[in-house]
Write a protein that holds these residues in place. Structure first.
Motif, PDB file in Angstrom:
ATOM      1  N   LEU A 147      10.309  -9.252   7.738  1.00  0.00           N
ATOM      2  CA  LEU A 147      11.090  -7.763   7.781  1.00  0.00           C
ATOM      3  C   LEU A 147      12.424  -8.459   6.846  1.00  0.00           C
ATOM      4  N   ALA A 148      13.116  -9.772   6.544  1.00  0.00           N
ATOM      5  CA  ALA A 148      14.181 -10.032   5.361  1.00  0.00           C
ATOM      6  C   ALA A 148      14.439  -9.641   3.916  1.00  0.00           C
ATOM      7  N   GLY A 149      12.638 -10.069   4.472  1.00  0.00           N
ATOM      8  CA  GLY A 149      12.385 -10.173   3.066  1.00  0.00           C
ATOM      9  C   GLY A 149      12.122 -11.751   2.307  1.00  0.00           C
ATOM     10  N   PHE A 150      11.710 -12.410   3.408  1.00  0.00           N
ATOM     11  CA  PHE A 150      11.217 -13.958   3.191  1.00  0.00           C
ATOM     12  C   PHE A 150       9.968 -14.542   3.284  1.00  0.00           C
ATOM     13  N   GLY A 151       9.472 -13.350   4.093  1.00  0.00           N
ATOM     14  CA  GLY A 151       8.406 -13.575   4.547  1.00  0.00           C
ATOM     15  C   GLY A 151       7.380 -14.218   3.953  1.00  0.00           C
ATOM     16  N   ASP A 152       6.676 -14.986   4.342  1.00  0.00           N
ATOM     17  CA  ASP A 152       5.306 -16.024   3.560  1.00  0.00           C
ATOM     18  C   ASP A 152       4.116 -15.189   4.631  1.00  0.00           C
ATOM     19  N   ALA A 153       4.405 -13.848   5.298  1.00  0.00           N
ATOM     20  CA  ALA A 153       2.972 -13.482   5.508  1.00  0.00           C
ATOM     21  C   ALA A 153       1.885 -13.727   5.162  1.00  0.00           C
ATOM     22  N   LYS A 154       0.176 -13.475   6.032  1.00  0.00           N
ATOM     23  CA  LYS A 154      -0.655 -12.886   4.336  1.00  0.00           C
ATOM     24  C   LYS A 154      -1.398 -12.526   5.591  1.00  0.00           C
ATOM     25  N   ASN A 155      -1.635 -11.641   4.945  1.00  0.00           N
ATOM     26  CA  ASN A 155      -1.906 -10.406   5.254  1.00  0.00           C
ATOM     27  C   ASN A 155      -3.530 -10.676   5.251  1.00  0.00           C
ATOM     28  N   GLY A 173      10.284 -18.406  27.039  1.00  0.00           N
ATOM     29  CA  GLY A 173      10.140 -19.424  28.143  1.00  0.00           C
ATOM     30  C   GLY A 173      10.584 -20.132  28.429  1.00  0.00           C
ATOM     31  N   GLN A 174      11.554 -20.224  28.262  1.00  0.00           N
ATOM     32  CA  GLN A 174      12.481 -22.050  29.275  1.00  0.00           C
ATOM     33  C   GLN A 174      11.245 -23.098  27.750  1.00  0.00           C
ATOM     34  N   SER A 175      11.272 -22.790  26.979  1.00  0.00           N
ATOM     35  CA  SER A 175      10.301 -23.880  26.582  1.00  0.00           C
ATOM     36  C   SER A 175       9.135 -24.234  27.194  1.00  0.00           C
ATOM     37  N   ARG A 176       8.389 -22.813  27.547  1.00  0.00           N
ATOM     38  CA  ARG A 176       6.977 -22.792  28.108  1.00  0.00           C
ATOM     39  C   ARG A 176       6.031 -22.195  26.668  1.00  0.00           C
ATOM     40  N   ALA A 177       6.907 -21.044  25.959  1.00  0.00           N
ATOM     41  CA  ALA A 177       6.040 -20.291  25.385  1.00  0.00           C
ATOM     42  C   ALA A 177       5.162 -21.076  24.221  1.00  0.00           C
ATOM     43  N   PRO A 178       4.079 -20.719  23.909  1.00  0.00           N
ATOM     44  CA  PRO A 178       3.095 -21.877  22.853  1.00  0.00           C
ATOM     45  C   PRO A 178       3.529 -20.739  21.475  1.00  0.00           C
ATOM     46  N   PRO A 179       4.142 -22.952  20.756  1.00  0.00           N
ATOM     47  CA  PRO A 179       4.613 -22.970  19.988  1.00  0.00           C
ATOM     48  C   PRO A 179       4.154 -22.015  18.491  1.00  0.00           C
ATOM     49  N   SER A 180       2.679 -22.076  18.563  1.00  0.00           N
ATOM     50  CA  SER A 180       2.702 -20.872  17.390  1.00  0.00           C
ATOM     51  C   SER A 180       2.878 -19.388  17.611  1.00  0.00           C
ATOM     52  N   LEU A 181       2.850 -18.900  18.880  1.00  0.00           N
ATOM     53  CA  LEU A 181       3.856 -17.476  19.279  1.00  0.00           C
ATOM     54  C   LEU A 181       5.485 -17.710  18.781  1.00  0.00           C
ATOM     55  N   ILE A 182       6.214 -18.301  19.318  1.00  0.00           N
ATOM     56  CA  ILE A 182       7.156 -18.972  19.194  1.00  0.00           C
ATOM     57  C   ILE A 182       7.178 -19.042  17.148  1.00  0.00           C
ATOM     58  N   GLN A 183       6.023 -19.174  16.366  1.00  0.00           N
ATOM     59  CA  GLN A 183       7.225 -19.653  15.036  1.00  0.00           C
ATOM     60  C   GLN A 183       6.332 -18.141  13.988  1.00  0.00           C
ATOM     61  N   GLY A 184       5.053 -17.819  14.754  1.00  0.00           N
ATOM     62  CA  GLY A 184       4.667 -16.539  14.385  1.00  0.00           C
ATOM     63  C   GLY A 184       6.036 -15.128  14.634  1.00  0.00           C
ATOM     64  N   LEU A 185       6.553 -15.739  15.556  1.00  0.00           N
ATOM     65  CA  LEU A 185       7.635 -14.464  15.831  1.00  0.00           C
ATOM     66  C   LEU A 185       8.973 -14.757  14.152  1.00  0.00           C
ATOM     67  N   VAL A 186       9.294 -16.014  14.105  1.00  0.00           N
ATOM     68  CA  VAL A 186       9.979 -16.381  13.278  1.00  0.00           C
ATOM     69  C   VAL A 186       9.399 -15.980  11.815  1.00  0.00           C
ATOM     70  N   GLU A 187       8.460 -15.974  11.903  1.00  0.00           N
ATOM     71  CA  GLU A 187       8.381 -15.870  10.991  1.00  0.00           C
ATOM     72  C   GLU A 187       8.045 -13.978  10.088  1.00  0.00           C
ATOM     73  N   TYR A 188       7.490 -13.480  11.735  1.00  0.00           N
ATOM     74  CA  TYR A 188       8.357 -12.076  11.724  1.00  0.00           C
ATOM     75  C   TYR A 188       9.562 -11.302  10.726  1.00  0.00           C
ATOM     76  N   ILE A 189       9.811 -12.160  11.338  1.00  0.00           N
ATOM     77  CA  ILE A 189      11.795 -11.855  11.357  1.00  0.00           C
ATOM     78  C   ILE A 189      11.832 -12.693  10.083  1.00  0.00           C
ATOM     79  N   SER A 190      11.135 -13.997   9.783  1.00  0.00           N
ATOM     80  CA  SER A 190      11.965 -13.740   7.777  1.00  0.00           C
ATOM     81  C   SER A 190      11.072 -12.883   6.583  1.00  0.00           C
TER      82      SER A 190
END
Length: 295
Positions: free
Chosen positions: A215-223, A196-213
């Motif tokens: 899926l790749a088998g490297f995430g530390d996503a807690k359930n 969003g041209q640097s306007r999106a919330p950092p928490s959402l961007i970090q969550g998306l990065v973690e989501y992709i990781s």
């Protein structure tokens, strides 16, 4: 009176016949040779034309393939700022000398790219452009931040991934490799995400990065499914824990196929409070409530 028949050549008729036959045979042979000559020339001409056509086709295919590959690729620069340290020397030996770092960047990039930009759904103009990526192994040994991504130009197509040399602190190369690939997967995921041209919330961007990781088998996503979730605010993607947000984003994707791609496209040129709602096709708070109620 002399008999005129005595002066007739005894073999004249035969000679004449033979000469005529020879002439006929020669003519036939010449005709046959001429026909063969024209046939060979015709065949040679056809072969030459076919060869040229095949050459043009092959060159065309190669050109198309090269352009396709070029459109997927980007320039890579590897900088080892920690080369005088034990970690830097191991990085040089195991990741630079054999181009392994380059291969990891390309593989992690491809994984993130394919999640965010399925080939059948997105045109080139809606895809984020990545022209150059620099990987820097820094002397920063801070364990808290292993990887950071920055842009270096206004066109936002030249990126620097700063990788802490602490990823090489484990002398077990298998453990170090896991840490490096995991960090670079996060780095490349961040590069391919719109924000969003640097306007999106950092928490959402970090969550998306973690989501992709994840899926790749490297995430530390807690359930954290079921009951009250104190890490969440009222919108479920503002958690300080990227793993918690990643699980909610996964829940959204499962219930609304293509949500992640739509959300990324929604952040291409803008960000507002309805961006997530638009990607879901409903108000996110209702899905958040459903997620909290799961057991």
């Amino acid at each position: 009176m002399e008999d005129p028949h005595l002066f007739r050549p005894l073999l004249a008729p035969t000679a004449t016949t033979s000469s005529s036959s020879a002439d006929a045979a020669g003519t036939a042979c010449a005709d046959e040779n001429d026909a063969d000559y024209h046939s060979i020339n015709h065949l040679s001409s056809n072969t030459s034309i076919t060869f040229r056509l095949l050459a043009v086709i092959v060159l065309g295919v190669i050109s198309i393939w090269a352009n396709h590959e070029a459109s997927k690729g980007f320039d890579i620069t590897i900088i080892n700022e920690a080369k005088d340290s034990p970690a830097g020397r191991r990085f040089e030996l195991f990741y630079i000398s054999n181009d392994k770092a380059t291969r990891i960047l390309l593989n992690t990039s491809s994984f993130a790219e394919n999640i965010l930009y399925p080939n059948t759904n997105f045109s080139l103009d809606s895809k984020k452009q990545v022209q150059h990526v620099t990987l820097r192994l820094t002397t920063n040994t801070t364990q808290r931040i292993l990887v950071a991504v920055d842009t270096t130009n206004e066109s936002n197509d030249d990126f620097v991934i700063s990788l802490s040399s602490s990823v090489m602190s484990d002398t077990n190369i298998a453990n170090a490799n896991h840490a490096i690939v995991s960090a670079l997967q996060r780095g490349m995921a961040r590069i391919w995400l719109w924000d969003g041209q640097s306007r999106a919330p950092p928490s959402l961007i970090q969550g998306l990065v973690e989501y992709i990781s994840m899926l790749a088998g490297f995430g530390d996503a807690k359930n954290y499914v079921g009951g009250e979730l104190p890490e969440f605010g009222h919108i479920c993607w503002d958690s300080k824990d990227a793993g918690v947000t990643a699980r909610f984003l996964e829940f959204c994707e499962v219930n609304h196929k293509g949500f992640i791609q739509r959300l990324n496209q929604g952040m291409r040129q803008r960000w507002d409070n309805r961006t997530v709602d638009d990607a879901l096709g409903m108000e996110a708070k209702y899905l958040c409530d459903s997620y909290k109620m799961l057991s």
